[in-house]
Design an enzyme around this catalytic site. Structure first.
Site, PDB file in Angstrom:
ATOM      1  CG  LEU A  40      -1.948  -1.118   1.316  1.00 61.29           C
ATOM      2  CD1 LEU A  40      -2.707  -1.040   2.621  1.00 61.29           C
ATOM      3  CD2 LEU A  40      -2.909  -1.061   0.140  1.00 61.29           C
ATOM      4  CD  GLN A  44      11.711   9.104   9.127  1.00 67.27           C
ATOM      5  OE1 GLN A  44      10.778   9.833   9.366  1.00 67.27           O
ATOM      6  NE2 GLN A  44      12.854   9.222   9.703  1.00 67.27           N
ATOM      7  CB  THR A  45       9.022   4.014  10.910  1.00 73.25           C
ATOM      8  OG1 THR A  45       7.619   4.177  10.688  1.00 73.25           O
ATOM      9  CG2 THR A  45       9.577   5.264  11.555  1.00 73.25           C
ATOM     10  CG  ASP A 156       4.632  15.744  10.468  1.00 69.60           C
ATOM     11  OD1 ASP A 156       4.814  16.817   9.855  1.00 69.60           O
ATOM     12  OD2 ASP A 156       4.924  14.641   9.990  1.00 69.60           O
TER      13      ASP A 156
END
Length: 778
Positions: A40, A44-45, A156
């Site tokens: 999908l 970043q992690t 964020d």
């Protein structure tokens, strides 16, 4: 004739369509009862894959985090995100179902939503009507109000972190940068995305996370109504200066009452900025009350009673572990003292909220799992033997994973076996630079997609000042959970991977690392084997100290850029003349350790070099000009005998992606033997270096144009790039070989692969919407 066959003449046999499921997949990957299917997205992690329950067919988004490829700090943020998602149960916040893990990977089973990102929705539709924008805005404010009521600041917020379900309702995702703001303390970590970050964050000052979220909400509302961002510039330093000044153009078509709301939210002075309570009382916000939104109706609440605990023996080990992951309750003695106190405090509120979640949704071992032969199958994080509210221990589940032990070195606090084993293994974990190389997103799509930046090494959320707990009511009301979802990723490593490096404890301090990049701001590429990560280049000095410096530098850059899918912009570096004119007196922010300001000085120009031998200078110049003329929509000018300036701008596709590429071409003579004269008397070709320097525009498109020119200069007959650029001019989308199936984030499965590794989602002059770092997309 049957729909499943095709008749042929002359006795030809019927051809049956293949059965949709002729046999089970030979190498199906499972995480618990969920079968992993298509990718999908990528953050970043971790990678995010679609998971389908093998019995019920329920769809989930499974984020796969490779513990060996991420720094300890990033892994700690993943653990913090898990704890925060356990605290939040709201119809407009992405839900966490379960957590699985083995030695190498961590698997977060998240709610799956099918509507994609609000960013993509906005790019597709353009600016929204005030009615639709108000609907989205009210849902965002509703979820934020819930988070702030439990001292959780997102930090964020941006359209890329706002997902949509099948009914176009908002889900806030990516709590990777979120933090608890306890009491009257202020936050210190500069994090977020420059287009959405408030001035005090950019300046590196201490700030109120709630007011920082309000600024971001104002920028998002502006983007919904205008289809562009209030602050934008190709030059990062200029962009940050614009944000600090807070001056932006207000389009006339925005309703007057909404203009006043925007000015109140996008206010430079934090004390003057509108609070959530003021926003919810604003006339424009209330104007939508007659517009029914069932998702905003208050859900039936659940009252959570708080009481004092007479002894440490009654403390639930799983809840204590989750609280430790939050980062602001590190002083264990103080935490135990506050929990035993008769007074109302933040610690007790968080403790009982987590305990209530555990009691209502206990994590038990899976039953009737499909047969697997994995060497190290993912194991579910199940509850430890749990204490009831009256101090009676409940029956222990039959699992090695649920046993608890006492850590003698930590004052006798109970620690689950899972965590204790990880702590024992942590000392053996390799700390090489390559072992902490990959940073993927921290949003449930990726993300969670975002790292927290800090200049001084700080474990987890250690940057947050710990203040005294403010009084809270003894009862808290929790809304019942509703349907949610989300996800996005790239081909993840199989859960059954045989690699045995031991993971570090998720609760241990970790550097705020990220993805080492091959060039200052280049997009990290997936390795051929599908493993998300790259090995950082050697340091300039080549020594151990240089490697450490390089690792730290990459961590800083990655922390700023956040999710790879939206933060690939090639930032322009101020010239030496500009920098020399700046002093601490003329720009006081230069003297501060602001991560935004320091990041600028680390950037470099993006250049591509080509060395040509045995070709005279005149021939090289002629080939370059011929290449310019052969590329549609490319114009050029001559700067000198050996320099050209060129600009390429595709005319096809949405105007939001028509960011031109400007670059310079310089020809210089390289060192080498003098060219020998030819038989006809003309001088032979020497060794020349052709340098292509990107001035502005998308890095990916720049590389494609340069590849086309190189093909001409090297007399290559096969020039697929020329056709690709021509297709692009006509609005066609191409996917270069090896490009991951992702777009804007690059979420895979999206139809526009050309955007997958573009440095920026960006705009035209009259209508543009920028991603977090403002990098324009082609």
């Amino acid at each position: 004739m049957s729909s499943g066959s095709k008749e042929g003449g002359g006795g030809s046999p019927a051809y049956h369509l293949p059965h949709p499921h002729p046999h089970p997949p030979q190498h199906a990957q499972y995480v618990g009862p969920y079968r992993l299917e298509k990718t999908l997205g990528k953050g970043q992690t971790g990678l995010v894959k679609l998971g389908v329950h093998c019995i019920t067919g329920q769809k989930v988004a499974v984020k796969i985090v490779n513990r060996e490829k991420l720094s300890e700090s990033v892994l700690m943020k993943v653990e913090r995100e898990i704890a925060i998602l356990k605290l939040i149960e709201h119809p407009h916040v992405l839900k966490l179902h379960d957590v699985y893990e083995n030695k190498k990977y961590l698997y977060l089973v998240l709610e799956h939503v099918s509507g994609g990102e609000l960013f993509d929705y906005l790019v597709k539709k353009g600016r929204l009507t005030p009615k639709e924008a108000r609907k989205f805005f009210r849902q965002i404010v509703s979820a934020l109000d819930f988070c702030h009521s439990y001292s959780i600041c997102h930090r964020d917020l941006k359209p890329e972190n706002l997902l949509l379900d099948e009914k176009n309702n908002i889900r806030i995702a990516d709590f990777g940068m979120a933090s608890l703001q306890v009491g009257d303390s202020l936050l210190e970590t500069s994090c977020g995305s420059p287009h959405y970050a408030c001035p005090e964050v950019i300046k590196g000052e201490k700030y109120d996370g709630r007011r920082a979220d309000m600024w971001s909400c104002g920028v998002i509302l502006f983007a919904l109504l205008v289809g562009a961002l209030p602050f934008d510039d190709d030059n990062l330093r200029q962009l940050l200066e614009k944000v600090k000044r807070g001056v932006f153009h207000m389009p006339h078509f925005i309703p007057p009452d909404c203009q006043s709301l925007l000015r109140g939210m996008i206010e430079v002075e934090p004390e003057k900025r509108l609070s959530l309570e003021q926003i919810q009382k604003h006339p424009w916000y209330l104007g939508g009350k007659h517009e029914p939104d069932p998702c905003l109706e208050p859900a039936p609440g659940r009252r959570v009673a708080m009481r004092s605990l007479p002894s440490n023996g009654e403390l639930d080990p799983d809840v204590l572990e989750s609280m430790a992951s939050l980062g602001c309750f590190r002083d264990r003695e103080r935490l135990h003292r506050e929990l035993r106190s008769e007074e109302e405090n933040q610690e007790k509120m968080i403790y009982y909220l987590l305990l209530d979640r555990k009691e209502r949704y206990p994590s038990c071992e899976d039953q009737d799992l499909p047969p697997r032969n994995d060497v190290d199958p993912p194991r579910k994080r199940v509850d430890s033997p749990m204490l009831s509210r009256h101090g009676k221990r409940r029956p222990e589940r039959k699992s090695m994973e649920v046993l608890s032990i006492t850590d003698a070195g930590s004052g006798g606090s109970p620690v689950p076996t899972r965590r204790a084993l990880e702590m024992a293994q942590h000392s053996q974990r390799s700390r090489s630079v390559s072992g902490a190389s990959t940073g993927l997103s921290s949003s449930p799509l990726s993300s969670p997609r975002s790292p927290v930046f800090s200049f001084s090494p700080e474990p987890g959320v250690g940057d947050e000042a710990r203040g005294g707990g403010s009084p809270t009511s003894k009862t808290q009301t929790l809304p019942s959970r509703g349907p949610r979802g989300g996800g996005a990723g790239e081909q993840p490593p199989p859960p059954s991977a045989r690699s045995t490096p031991l993971p570090g404890p998720p609760g241990s301090p970790r550097s705020s690392g990220g993805t080492p990049l091959h060039s200052p701001l280049h997009t990290p590429r997936a390795s051929p084997t599908g493993t998300p990560g790259t090995t950082p280049p050697p340091s300039p000095g080549g020594g151990v100290g240089g490697a450490a410096w390089r690792s730290r530098l990459n961590s800083i850059r990655n922390s700023f850029l956040g999710s790879p899918r939206f933060h690939r912009r090639k930032m322009q570096v101020p010239t030496a003349e500009e920098m020399s004119s700046l002093t601490p007196e003329s720009s006081p922010e230069l003297a501060k350790r602001s991560w935004f300001g320091n990041f600028i000085s680390l950037d470099k120009e993006e250049q591509i070099f080509l060395v040509l031998k045995d070709k005279p200078l005149s021939s090289i110049k002629a080939d370059i000009v011929h290449a310019f003329l052969s590329i549609p929509s490319l114009s050029h000018s001559v700067l000198s005998q050996t320099s050209f300036r060129a600009e390429y701008k595709a005319s096809g596709g949405p105007s939001v992606f028509q960011k031109p590429v400007r670059f310079q071409v310089d020809i210089s003579s390289s060192e080498g033997p003098e060219p020998s004269p030819r038989r006809d008397g003309s001088s032979g070709g020497g060794i020349y270096s052709v340098t292509f320097t990107l001035i502005s525009g998308p890095s990916r498109r720049f590389k494609r144009v340069v590849e086309t020119i190189q093909a001409q200069l090297l007399s290559t007959h096969d020039q697929p790039s020329v056709q690709a650029l021509a297709d692009e001019k006509n609005g066609a989308q191409t996917r270069p070989a090896g490009t991951p199936p992702r777009s804007l984030q690059p979420p895979p499965g999206r139809p526009d692969p050309d955007l997958s590794s573009s440095p920026r989602r960006g705009p035209s002059k009259d209508k543009k919407l920028l991603a977090t770092n403002g990098t324009p997309l082609p």
